[in-house]
Design a protein around this motif. Sequence first.
Motif, PDB file in Angstrom:
ATOM      1  N   ILE A  59     -18.209  44.432 163.754  1.00 34.68           N
ATOM      2  CA  ILE A  59     -17.572  43.117 163.751  1.00 34.68           C
ATOM      3  C   ILE A  59     -18.041  42.382 165.000  1.00 34.68           C
ATOM      4  N   ASN A  60     -18.759  41.295 164.804  1.00 33.36           N
ATOM      5  CA  ASN A  60     -19.293  40.496 165.913  1.00 33.36           C
ATOM      6  C   ASN A  60     -18.390  39.291 166.135  1.00 33.36           C
ATOM      7  N   SER A  61     -17.583  39.359 167.178  1.00 39.88           N
ATOM      8  CA  SER A  61     -16.643  38.280 167.494  1.00 39.88           C
ATOM      9  C   SER A  61     -17.377  37.150 168.211  1.00 39.88           C
ATOM     10  N   ILE A  62     -17.307  35.937 167.638  1.00 43.28           N
ATOM     11  CA  ILE A  62     -18.019  34.797 168.210  1.00 43.28           C
ATOM     12  C   ILE A  62     -17.074  33.616 168.386  1.00 43.28           C
ATOM     13  N   LYS A  63     -17.505  32.653 169.211  1.00 43.41           N
ATOM     14  CA  LYS A  63     -16.722  31.447 169.450  1.00 43.41           C
ATOM     15  C   LYS A  63     -17.379  30.197 168.861  1.00 43.41           C
ATOM     16  N   LYS A  64     -18.652  30.318 168.510  1.00 41.44           N
ATOM     17  CA  LYS A  64     -19.344  29.200 167.864  1.00 41.44           C
ATOM     18  C   LYS A  64     -20.375  29.741 166.884  1.00 41.44           C
ATOM     19  N   VAL A  65     -20.702  28.918 165.902  1.00 36.36           N
ATOM     20  CA  VAL A  65     -21.567  29.353 164.809  1.00 36.36           C
ATOM     21  C   VAL A  65     -22.927  29.819 165.313  1.00 36.36           C
ATOM     22  N   SER A  66     -23.448  29.183 166.335  1.00 29.72           N
ATOM     23  CA  SER A  66     -24.781  29.518 166.848  1.00 29.72           C
ATOM     24  C   SER A  66     -24.864  30.942 167.396  1.00 29.72           C
ATOM     25  N   GLU A  67     -23.727  31.583 167.646  1.00 25.65           N
ATOM     26  CA  GLU A  67     -23.722  32.959 168.161  1.00 25.65           C
ATOM     27  C   GLU A  67     -23.794  34.007 167.053  1.00 25.65           C
ATOM     28  N   ALA A  68     -23.737  33.571 165.802  1.00 26.34           N
ATOM     29  CA  ALA A  68     -23.746  34.519 164.683  1.00 26.34           C
ATOM     30  C   ALA A  68     -25.080  35.255 164.589  1.00 26.34           C
ATOM     31  N   LYS A  69     -25.030  36.524 164.215  1.00 23.94           N
ATOM     32  CA  LYS A  69     -26.242  37.335 164.077  1.00 23.94           C
ATOM     33  C   LYS A  69     -26.800  37.294 162.658  1.00 23.94           C
ATOM     34  N   PHE A  70     -25.927  37.213 161.673  1.00 27.54           N
ATOM     35  CA  PHE A  70     -26.314  37.236 160.263  1.00 27.54           C
ATOM     36  C   PHE A  70     -27.245  38.406 159.964  1.00 27.54           C
ATOM     37  N   SER A  71     -26.848  39.592 160.419  1.00 30.48           N
ATOM     38  CA  SER A  71     -27.659  40.788 160.203  1.00 30.48           C
ATOM     39  C   SER A  71     -26.930  41.731 159.234  1.00 30.48           C
ATOM     40  N   PRO A  72     -27.675  42.593 158.531  1.00 30.99           N
ATOM     41  CA  PRO A  72     -27.077  43.440 157.486  1.00 30.99           C
ATOM     42  C   PRO A  72     -25.981  44.389 157.982  1.00 30.99           C
ATOM     43  N   ASP A  73     -26.063  44.798 159.235  1.00 31.40           N
ATOM     44  CA  ASP A  73     -25.089  45.759 159.751  1.00 31.40           C
ATOM     45  C   ASP A  73     -23.979  45.085 160.562  1.00 31.40           C
ATOM     46  N   THR A  74     -23.834  43.760 160.389  1.00 26.45           N
ATOM     47  CA  THR A  74     -22.862  43.000 161.184  1.00 26.45           C
ATOM     48  C   THR A  74     -22.089  42.024 160.300  1.00 26.45           C
ATOM     49  N   ILE A  75     -20.794  41.923 160.562  1.00 32.90           N
ATOM     50  CA  ILE A  75     -19.987  40.844 159.984  1.00 32.90           C
ATOM     51  C   ILE A  75     -19.574  39.941 161.131  1.00 32.90           C
ATOM     52  N   ASP A  76     -20.056  38.712 161.106  1.00 32.13           N
ATOM     53  CA  ASP A  76     -19.722  37.745 162.154  1.00 32.13           C
ATOM     54  C   ASP A  76     -18.367  37.130 161.869  1.00 32.13           C
ATOM     55  N   VAL A  77     -17.530  37.060 162.901  1.00 34.27           N
ATOM     56  CA  VAL A  77     -16.235  36.416 162.748  1.00 34.27           C
ATOM     57  C   VAL A  77     -16.045  35.376 163.853  1.00 34.27           C
ATOM     58  N   LEU A  78     -15.832  34.144 163.446  1.00 34.07           N
ATOM     59  CA  LEU A  78     -15.449  33.110 164.400  1.00 34.07           C
ATOM     60  C   LEU A  78     -13.976  33.364 164.680  1.00 34.07           C
ATOM     61  N   ASP A  79     -13.732  34.005 165.801  1.00 29.11           N
ATOM     62  CA  ASP A  79     -12.454  34.662 166.095  1.00 29.11           C
ATOM     63  C   ASP A  79     -11.460  33.679 166.725  1.00 29.11           C
ATOM     64  N   LEU A  80     -10.415  33.342 165.976  1.00 25.76           N
ATOM     65  CA  LEU A  80      -9.376  32.467 166.516  1.00 25.76           C
ATOM     66  C   LEU A  80      -8.322  33.246 167.304  1.00 25.76           C
ATOM     67  N   ASN A  81      -8.378  34.577 167.226  1.00 28.59           N
ATOM     68  CA  ASN A  81      -7.496  35.427 168.037  1.00 28.59           C
ATOM     69  C   ASN A  81      -6.031  35.000 167.901  1.00 28.59           C
ATOM     70  N   ASN A  82      -5.610  34.731 166.676  1.00 29.65           N
ATOM     71  CA  ASN A  82      -4.273  34.166 166.453  1.00 29.65           C
ATOM     72  C   ASN A  82      -3.377  35.017 165.557  1.00 29.65           C
ATOM     73  N   ALA A  83      -3.814  36.236 165.234  1.00 31.94           N
ATOM     74  CA  ALA A  83      -3.023  37.100 164.360  1.00 31.94           C
ATOM     75  C   ALA A  83      -2.795  38.439 165.049  1.00 31.94           C
ATOM     76  N   ASP A  84      -1.631  38.610 165.604  1.00 32.60           N
ATOM     77  CA  ASP A  84      -1.297  39.823 166.346  1.00 32.60           C
ATOM     78  C   ASP A  84      -0.802  40.902 165.381  1.00 32.60           C
ATOM     79  N   PRO A  85      -1.538  41.994 165.231  1.00 30.83           N
ATOM     80  CA  PRO A  85      -1.102  43.051 164.306  1.00 30.83           C
ATOM     81  C   PRO A  85       0.260  43.645 164.654  1.00 30.83           C
ATOM     82  N   ALA A  86       0.676  43.492 165.899  1.00 33.40           N
ATOM     83  CA  ALA A  86       2.001  43.998 166.282  1.00 33.40           C
ATOM     84  C   ALA A  86       3.125  43.118 165.735  1.00 33.40           C
TER      85      ALA A  86
END
Length: 331
Positions: A59-86
Motif C-alpha cells: 500500500i503506497n500512501s500518497i498525498k498527491k496524484v503525481s506520487e502514484a507508482k501505478f506498479s503491479p505490486d502496489t496499490i496507491d492510496v491518496l490517504d486522507l487519514n480520516n478513518a480510525d480503526p479504533a
Amino acid sequence: MGKPIIGVTMGDPAGIGPEVCVKALASAEIQKIANCLVIGDRRFLRLGLKISKIEKIEINSIKKVSEAKFSPDTIDVLDLNNADPAKIKLGEISKAAGKAAVEYLNKAIDLAQTKEIYAIVTAPINKEAIHKAGFRFQGHTEILAARTKTKDYAMMFVSDPLWVILATTHLPLREVSRHLTKNKILKTIQLAHETLSRVRGRKPKIGVAGLNPHAGEGGIFGKEEIKIIKPAIDEAKKLGINVEGPISPDAIFYLAKSGMFDIVVAMYHDQGLIPLKLLAFNRSVNVTVGLPFIRTSVDHGTGFDIVGKGWANPQSLMEAIKVAAHFSKSK
C-alpha cells in the motif's frame, strides 16, 4: 491516449469497500486497462488486504496524484487519514464512517475537476451513515450533481444484456408519479441519446417504459402515459431522436434484451433495477450521465453482513472500472 488515471473512492470504511478495492486493483486485468488509485485511508486498505489474504502487494500512501507508482505490486492510496480503526467498527453504521466516505467523494470530485484524474469510480456508501454525519443527500449521485452544479443528470445502468436509464432515482414509490414531468422524461431521453451516440458512434434505439400496468391501457389504469410520458416522447421525436413508447413495463425489458432497443428509460428505480439485476447481478455498472466528468459505480451496497469474512466479490467494481476506462476513450 494511454491508460486513463481513474480515482476509486473507498466507500464506507466499515463495509466491503476496502476489500473489493484491493481485490480489484490487485487484478492484472484491471492494471492492464487503467492506472487506478484509491481515495481512502491506508489503514483500512491494509485491513482489506489482510481479510482478503492478498500477499506481496504494497500500500503506497500518497498525498498527491503525481506520487502514484501505478506498479503491479502496489496499490496507491491518496490517504486522507480520516478513518480510525479504533473508532470505526466493521459492519456498523456510524457518523465517523459516513463522514469519511463523503470526504473521499469530495476529494475525488476535486481531482476530477482539476483533471488530475480522468474518471471517478465509487465503492458503496451507507445512506444512513452519511445522514448521521449531517449530509442530507440520497446518495453519491445527488452529491456529485450538487458539487458540480449539474441540473440535468440521470442514473444509467450498463450491462451486457441490458442498458437502463432512470427518469427518477431514490424516491418512495408513492411519490414517483408526482415527480414525473414531461421535461424530466424528455431530458432523460436526451441524456440517453447523447451518451449512447458518443459511446457507440451511432444513434441509439430508445424504448420508454410506461408507469402503470399495460402502460395505462388507454387511461384505464392511470393517466400519466397520456398526460406526461407520451408528450415527452413526441417532443423527443421532433428533435430527431429514435425513441418509441410508452411500452408496457412487463414487456419492454424483454424487447430490449432481444435487441429491439439499445436502452430502456424506466420511470422509477425498481422498475429498471429488478430486471437489470436479474440478468446481470454483480456485472452491471451505475453510470451518472450529465456530469462534466465520467463517474461509474458498483451496483451493490456496503455488505455489512459479510464484511471481514473475505467473501466480498470485486466483480462489480472491476466492471465499473472497465466501463470508466471504455467511456474515457469516447470522451
